[in-house]
Design an enzyme around this catalytic site. Sequence first.
Site, PDB file in Angstrom:
ATOM      1  N   GLY A  38     -27.717 -20.188  52.805  1.00  9.85           N
ATOM      2  CA  GLY A  38     -28.486 -20.707  53.937  1.00  9.85           C
ATOM      3  C   GLY A  38     -27.943 -20.179  55.263  1.00  9.85           C
ATOM      4  O   GLY A  38     -28.710 -19.834  56.167  1.00  9.85           O
ATOM      5  N   GLN A  89     -32.338 -28.492  54.642  1.00 11.09           N
ATOM      6  CA  GLN A  89     -32.328 -29.881  54.167  1.00 11.09           C
ATOM      7  C   GLN A  89     -33.716 -30.382  53.770  1.00 11.09           C
ATOM      8  O   GLN A  89     -33.828 -31.408  53.091  1.00 11.09           O
ATOM      9  CB  GLN A  89     -31.745 -30.814  55.241  1.00 11.09           C
ATOM     10  CG  GLN A  89     -30.252 -30.649  55.479  1.00 11.09           C
ATOM     11  CD  GLN A  89     -29.388 -31.145  54.318  1.00 11.09           C
ATOM     12  OE1 GLN A  89     -29.820 -31.916  53.464  1.00 11.09           O
ATOM     13  NE2 GLN A  89     -28.151 -30.696  54.284  1.00 11.09           N
ATOM     14  N   SER A 136     -31.549 -22.899  51.179  1.00 14.47           N
ATOM     15  CA  SER A 136     -30.327 -22.673  50.407  1.00 14.47           C
ATOM     16  C   SER A 136     -30.469 -23.286  49.018  1.00 14.47           C
ATOM     17  O   SER A 136     -30.953 -24.410  48.875  1.00 14.47           O
ATOM     18  CB  SER A 136     -29.142 -23.305  51.142  1.00 14.47           C
ATOM     19  OG  SER A 136     -27.979 -23.173  50.353  1.00 14.47           O
ATOM     20  N   HIS A 146     -28.103 -24.264  46.821  1.00 15.43           N
ATOM     21  CA  HIS A 146     -27.182 -25.313  46.360  1.00 15.43           C
ATOM     22  C   HIS A 146     -27.487 -26.690  46.944  1.00 15.43           C
ATOM     23  O   HIS A 146     -26.872 -27.681  46.545  1.00 15.43           O
ATOM     24  CB  HIS A 146     -25.715 -24.904  46.580  1.00 15.43           C
ATOM     25  CG  HIS A 146     -25.214 -25.007  47.986  1.00 15.43           C
ATOM     26  ND1 HIS A 146     -24.465 -26.078  48.412  1.00 15.43           N
ATOM     27  CD2 HIS A 146     -25.328 -24.167  49.042  1.00 15.43           C
ATOM     28  CE1 HIS A 146     -24.136 -25.872  49.693  1.00 15.43           C
ATOM     29  NE2 HIS A 146     -24.658 -24.734  50.088  1.00 15.43           N
ATOM     30  N   THR A 181     -26.698  -4.931  45.897  1.00 15.95           N
ATOM     31  CA  THR A 181     -27.236  -5.275  44.581  1.00 15.95           C
ATOM     32  C   THR A 181     -27.463  -6.781  44.509  1.00 15.95           C
ATOM     33  O   THR A 181     -26.590  -7.566  44.868  1.00 15.95           O
ATOM     34  CB  THR A 181     -26.263  -4.810  43.480  1.00 15.95           C
ATOM     35  OG1 THR A 181     -26.072  -3.416  43.620  1.00 15.95           O
ATOM     36  CG2 THR A 181     -26.811  -5.132  42.094  1.00 15.95           C
ATOM     37  N   CYS A 195     -11.479 -34.335  60.744  1.00 12.02           N
ATOM     38  CA  CYS A 195     -11.055 -33.257  59.862  1.00 12.02           C
ATOM     39  C   CYS A 195     -12.156 -32.703  58.974  1.00 12.02           C
ATOM     40  O   CYS A 195     -12.032 -31.587  58.482  1.00 12.02           O
ATOM     41  CB  CYS A 195      -9.912 -33.719  58.980  1.00 12.02           C
ATOM     42  SG  CYS A 195      -8.699 -34.663  59.881  1.00 12.02           S
TER      43      CYS A 195
END
Length: 391
Positions: free
Chosen positions: A69, A177, A197, A199, A235, A323
């Site tokens: 993505g 999304q 995307s 995944h 490829t 984080c």
Amino acid sequence: MIYLDHAATTKTDPEVLAAMMPYLTQEFGNPSSVYQFAGRSRAALENAREQVAALINADPREIVFTGGGSEADNLAIKGYAWAHQDKGRHIITSAIEHHAVLHACERLEKMGFEVTTLCVDQYGLVHPEQVAEAMRDDTILVTIMHGNNEVGTIQPVAEIGALCRERKVAFHSDAVQTLGKLPINVKQLPVDMLAFSAHKIYGPKGVGVLYLRKGVRVWPLIDGGAQERQVRAGTENVAGIVGMGKACELAGQRMTEDNARIAELRDYLRDRLMAEIPYMLYTGHPEQRLPNIASFCIRYIEGESILLMLDAEGICASSGSACTSGSLDPSHCLLAMGLPHAIAHGSLRVSLGRENTREECDRVVEVLPPIVQRLREMSPLYGDAARQSET
Ligand SMILES: *Cc1c(COP(=O)(O)O)cnc(C)c1O
């Protein structure tokens, strides 16, 4: 484990994996080779292209496979800007975009392009009038996301796209999304480019798609061979692309049923948590939002600490704060929505998926309120606030 982070990634569907397996084993031919054996890889690639195109009502020739993505966003934004810089060097985006869009725009700024970043309202919405006002004679591209990954707000892309058409400015939308969550029909939606995307829709990682409307020109990010109509050399990731195709086919079949069930579960979880936990805000738009995302700011505590304590209970969730994004700043998206730093630090996002159950939601409702209570007892901010509300 209770997995509530489907906006970050999803588990590869077993049917997707089964479709991919032959291309990781015996069907290893290079799609560009001339012999019949390689032709089977080529056919698999074109079949996947048709599967992706079918989900968004596109022509298969408008589908460009990429390495994810982020790459699709970069190809749309940099590729379009480079190919059209003789017409102008001004780009419009919004403050709540994914970093793949924001940082691509920042890179272009360093190269001499000008970028206007639109603010959003308290729900994370960009208003089409803002786009109209920001348009200049040298504006070449508008990039505003479809569904936001942090708070789930859905942007008025049809209206923004119509405006762009009127002004003959290209329109790209990060729809990573929304694919498989909202119906997308490019014959009706006035967009020139969309990023997807695999995944995020139960497909493999490292595969994405740029929908590139017929006649829209972009410069490649990667030069080399003539693959993907010379827009993306290298490829092809045949197995990954086959997985993307299969994931799109399944998304088309399951979308209506899945999303109704997931939205109901999400609302159930939200309502129960809101009832159990005081001083908690529901962030994002109340209705105009993705069916699977619930996002909160839990006051007086840090999102990061909540995640660690949820993790200790086997629950995976996410937070825009600290984080998680590798920095100490709270989410740029929540700040853009006008939330003060102190509140944005307490953000928690749960994003549901196909396999989540009511029992899992009940478990979260059992576990989270005491975690919040414990963290608040340690928080000086909470002590002060509690004393203030007593007086
Ligand atoms: C996940 C995500 C991306 C990036 O996709 P990758 O395939 O992980 O590179 C871009 N935009 C949004 C909105 C996302 O949620």
